[in-house]
Write a protein that holds these residues in place. Structure first.
Motif, mmCIF file in Angstrom:
data_model
loop_
_atom_site.group_PDB
_atom_site.id
_atom_site.type_symbol
_atom_site.label_atom_id
_atom_site.label_comp_id
_atom_site.label_asym_id
_atom_site.label_seq_id
_atom_site.Cartn_x
_atom_site.Cartn_y
_atom_site.Cartn_z
ATOM 1 N N GLN A 67 0.811 -1.210 0.000
ATOM 2 C CA GLN A 67 0.000 0.000 0.000
ATOM 3 C C GLN A 67 0.847 1.264 0.000
ATOM 4 O OE1 GLN A 67 0.248 -2.037 2.544
ATOM 5 N NE2 GLN A 67 0.734 -0.905 4.420
ATOM 6 N N LEU A 68 2.155 1.128 0.255
ATOM 7 C CA LEU A 68 3.068 2.262 0.266
ATOM 8 C C LEU A 68 3.678 2.408 -1.126
ATOM 9 C CD1 LEU A 68 4.359 4.385 2.218
ATOM 10 C CD2 LEU A 68 6.268 2.810 2.445
ATOM 11 N N ASN A 69 3.335 3.511 -1.841
ATOM 12 C CA ASN A 69 3.855 3.677 -3.182
ATOM 13 C C ASN A 69 5.277 4.232 -3.161
ATOM 14 O OD1 ASN A 69 3.682 6.524 -2.835
ATOM 15 N ND2 ASN A 69 1.530 6.475 -3.445
ATOM 16 N N TYR A 70 5.854 4.325 -4.341
ATOM 17 C CA TYR A 70 7.274 4.702 -4.471
ATOM 18 C C TYR A 70 7.536 6.097 -3.934
ATOM 19 C CZ TYR A 70 11.874 5.275 -6.696
ATOM 20 O OH TYR A 70 13.205 5.495 -6.925
ATOM 21 N N SER A 71 6.702 7.057 -4.307
ATOM 22 C CA SER A 71 6.936 8.446 -3.907
ATOM 23 C C SER A 71 6.766 8.638 -2.410
ATOM 24 C CB SER A 71 5.987 9.382 -4.673
ATOM 25 O OG SER A 71 4.632 9.063 -4.405
ATOM 26 N N ALA B 207 9.828 7.249 -0.714
ATOM 27 C CA ALA B 207 10.950 8.183 -0.879
ATOM 28 C C ALA B 207 10.801 9.378 0.052
ATOM 29 C CB ALA B 207 11.033 8.637 -2.332
ATOM 30 N N PHE B 208 9.562 9.835 0.265
ATOM 31 C CA PHE B 208 9.328 10.980 1.146
ATOM 32 C C PHE B 208 9.762 10.674 2.582
ATOM 33 C CE2 PHE B 208 6.419 12.736 4.346
ATOM 34 C CZ PHE B 208 6.720 14.086 4.242
ATOM 35 N N PHE B 209 9.355 9.518 3.115
ATOM 36 C CA PHE B 209 9.702 9.171 4.500
ATOM 37 C C PHE B 209 11.199 8.925 4.648
ATOM 38 C CE2 PHE B 209 5.139 8.240 4.885
ATOM 39 C CZ PHE B 209 4.879 8.841 6.099
ATOM 40 N N LEU B 210 11.832 8.347 3.639
ATOM 41 C CA LEU B 210 13.271 8.125 3.715
ATOM 42 C C LEU B 210 14.042 9.443 3.656
ATOM 43 C CD1 LEU B 210 13.562 4.945 1.470
ATOM 44 C CD2 LEU B 210 14.292 5.108 3.855
ATOM 45 N N ASP B 211 13.625 10.316 2.771
ATOM 46 C CA ASP B 211 14.301 11.608 2.652
ATOM 47 C C ASP B 211 14.121 12.439 3.920
ATOM 48 O OD1 ASP B 211 15.698 13.630 0.913
ATOM 49 O OD2 ASP B 211 13.856 14.741 1.349
ATOM 50 N N MET B 212 12.944 12.338 4.531
ATOM 51 C CA MET B 212 12.675 13.081 5.757
ATOM 52 C C MET B 212 13.551 12.597 6.901
ATOM 53 S SD MET B 212 8.970 13.633 7.626
ATOM 54 C CE MET B 212 8.777 11.889 7.924
ATOM 55 N N ASN B 213 14.014 11.339 6.829
ATOM 56 C CA ASN B 213 14.833 10.758 7.886
ATOM 57 C C ASN B 213 16.265 10.503 7.429
ATOM 58 O OD1 ASN B 213 12.912 9.961 10.319
ATOM 59 N ND2 ASN B 213 11.793 9.552 8.427
ATOM 60 N N ASN B 214 16.761 11.344 6.501
ATOM 61 C CA ASN B 214 18.142 11.265 6.034
ATOM 62 C C ASN B 214 18.461 9.885 5.467
ATOM 63 O OD1 ASN B 214 20.710 12.300 5.515
ATOM 64 N ND2 ASN B 214 21.501 11.720 7.537
ATOM 65 N N TRP B 215 17.470 9.238 4.839
ATOM 66 C CA TRP B 215 17.592 7.938 4.204
ATOM 67 C C TRP B 215 18.029 6.857 5.191
ATOM 68 C CZ3 TRP B 215 15.617 7.211 -0.557
ATOM 69 C CH2 TRP B 215 15.306 8.365 -1.280
ATOM 70 N N SER C 13 8.892 6.598 11.623
ATOM 71 C CA SER C 13 8.142 7.799 11.260
ATOM 72 C C SER C 13 6.829 7.452 10.573
ATOM 73 C CB SER C 13 8.985 8.692 10.342
ATOM 74 O OG SER C 13 10.130 9.178 11.010
ATOM 75 N N TYR C 14 6.886 6.437 9.738
ATOM 76 C CA TYR C 14 5.660 6.027 9.042
ATOM 77 C C TYR C 14 4.599 5.568 10.027
ATOM 78 C CZ TYR C 14 2.485 3.270 6.170
ATOM 79 O OH TYR C 14 1.366 2.753 5.583
ATOM 80 N N PHE C 15 4.995 4.722 10.991
ATOM 81 C CA PHE C 15 4.024 4.230 11.956
ATOM 82 C C PHE C 15 3.537 5.333 12.882
ATOM 83 C CE2 PHE C 15 5.914 -0.095 11.141
ATOM 84 C CZ PHE C 15 4.764 -0.615 10.569
ATOM 85 N N ASP C 16 4.405 6.272 13.208
ATOM 86 C CA ASP C 16 3.964 7.406 14.023
ATOM 87 C C ASP C 16 2.936 8.249 13.282
ATOM 88 O OD1 ASP C 16 5.606 6.646 16.065
ATOM 89 O OD2 ASP C 16 7.247 7.999 15.521
ATOM 90 N N TYR C 17 3.085 8.341 11.972
ATOM 91 C CA TYR C 17 2.167 9.146 11.162
ATOM 92 C C TYR C 17 0.866 8.411 10.877
ATOM 93 C CZ TYR C 17 0.315 11.704 7.135
ATOM 94 O OH TYR C 17 -0.489 12.399 6.280
ATOM 95 N N GLU C 18 0.986 7.132 10.520
ATOM 96 C CA GLU C 18 -0.193 6.363 10.122
ATOM 97 C C GLU C 18 -0.954 5.784 11.310
ATOM 98 O OE1 GLU C 18 -1.493 5.926 7.167
ATOM 99 O OE2 GLU C 18 0.027 7.125 6.119
#
Length: 245
Positions: free
Chosen positions: A50-54, A57-65, A73-78
């Motif tokens: 359910q997690l698309n490519y973009s 990439a957003f969550f990885l970039d937000m966390n310095n990859w 971060s994803y679980f905190d958000y979702e």
């Protein structure tokens, strides 16, 4: 090397002490791979299709990859709400299916309970999270109230190739978040006919066993006298048993 400039650009704590450990940990955590496409694919694999490519990439970039930080971060958000709680109460049939034959269906059961303070949400299920799935499908879960338990059973099948197989199962929310204790299935797949031969040999051993000894009382024996406390004694020498006449 300009030590003063390096120190001035380093992160500092509230007391003015250089926080070198945190900086190095962040750098080393990103050294697993530098391929961003590979990191995106790993994040998608961990979090589901359910997690698309973009978005990945957003969550990885937000966390310095940093892959681990991106997952958090994803679980905190979702999932702003806490996950359900589950406790593995018992594995009552852990040794029941130690050995199975190839392509033979069998059932695995665990006793689980809701160990939290909230009722389990709807559409939760159990699935294989790691190892060999042994042909098992997702199992829907009831909305257990706090403190309630039930027997969770999955229908499995022994692989066609003999060997030892492990399967790890977890409970999952409708959004794909795992929760609760892990559950394991460990089976040994043996050659076809091995279990039947083992049972036959065990039966032959039982047939060859000596019959149990018995000291049952024989009321017709002329050498025994039955007394009130159910004890048998032999009559004195030269005295006949009057009960026989």
């Amino acid at each position: 090397m300009d030590v003063d400039n390096a120190a001035s650009e380093s992160p500092v704590t509230g007391n003015g002490v250089i926080d070198i450990e945190q900086s190095f940990l962040q750098q080393f955590s990103c050294m697993g791979t530098t391929d961003r496409d590979e990191l995106i694919q790993q994040l998608q694999k961990l979090l589901g299709t359910q997690l698309n490519y973009s978005t990945a990439a957003f969550f990885l970039d937000m966390n310095n990859w940093n892959l681990q930080a991106a997952v958090c971060s994803y679980f905190d958000y979702e999932n702003p709400n806490p996950l359900p709680q589950m406790k593995l109460v018992a594995d009552p049939f852990a040794n029941e299916n130690e050995s199975v034959e190839p392509n033979v269906r069998f059932k695995k059961t665990w006793h689980v309970s809701n160990s939290g303070n909230e009722t389990w949400p709807t559409n939760c299920y159990a699935q294989c999270s790691d190892g060999h799935n042994l042909g098992g499908d997702r199992v829907p879960l009831p909305c257990l109230n706090p403190g309630e338990g039930f027997q969770l059973s999955v229908e499995l099948e022994g692989p066609s190739v003999p060997g030892i197989y492990q399967s790890k199962w977890r409970l999952c929310t409708s959004k794909g978040s795992y929760f609760g204790d892990p559950m394991w299935v460990i089976v040994t797949v043996v050659e076809e006919g091995t279990i039947a031969l083992t049972n036959q040999l065990s039966h032959f051993n039982e047939l060859g066993a000596l019959p149990p000894t018995s000291n049952a009382y024989n009321p017709f024996s002329p050498h025994q006298i039955h007394i009130g406390n159910n004890q048998d004694v032999a009559p004195p020498d030269g005295q006949k048993d009057s009960s026989m006449f």
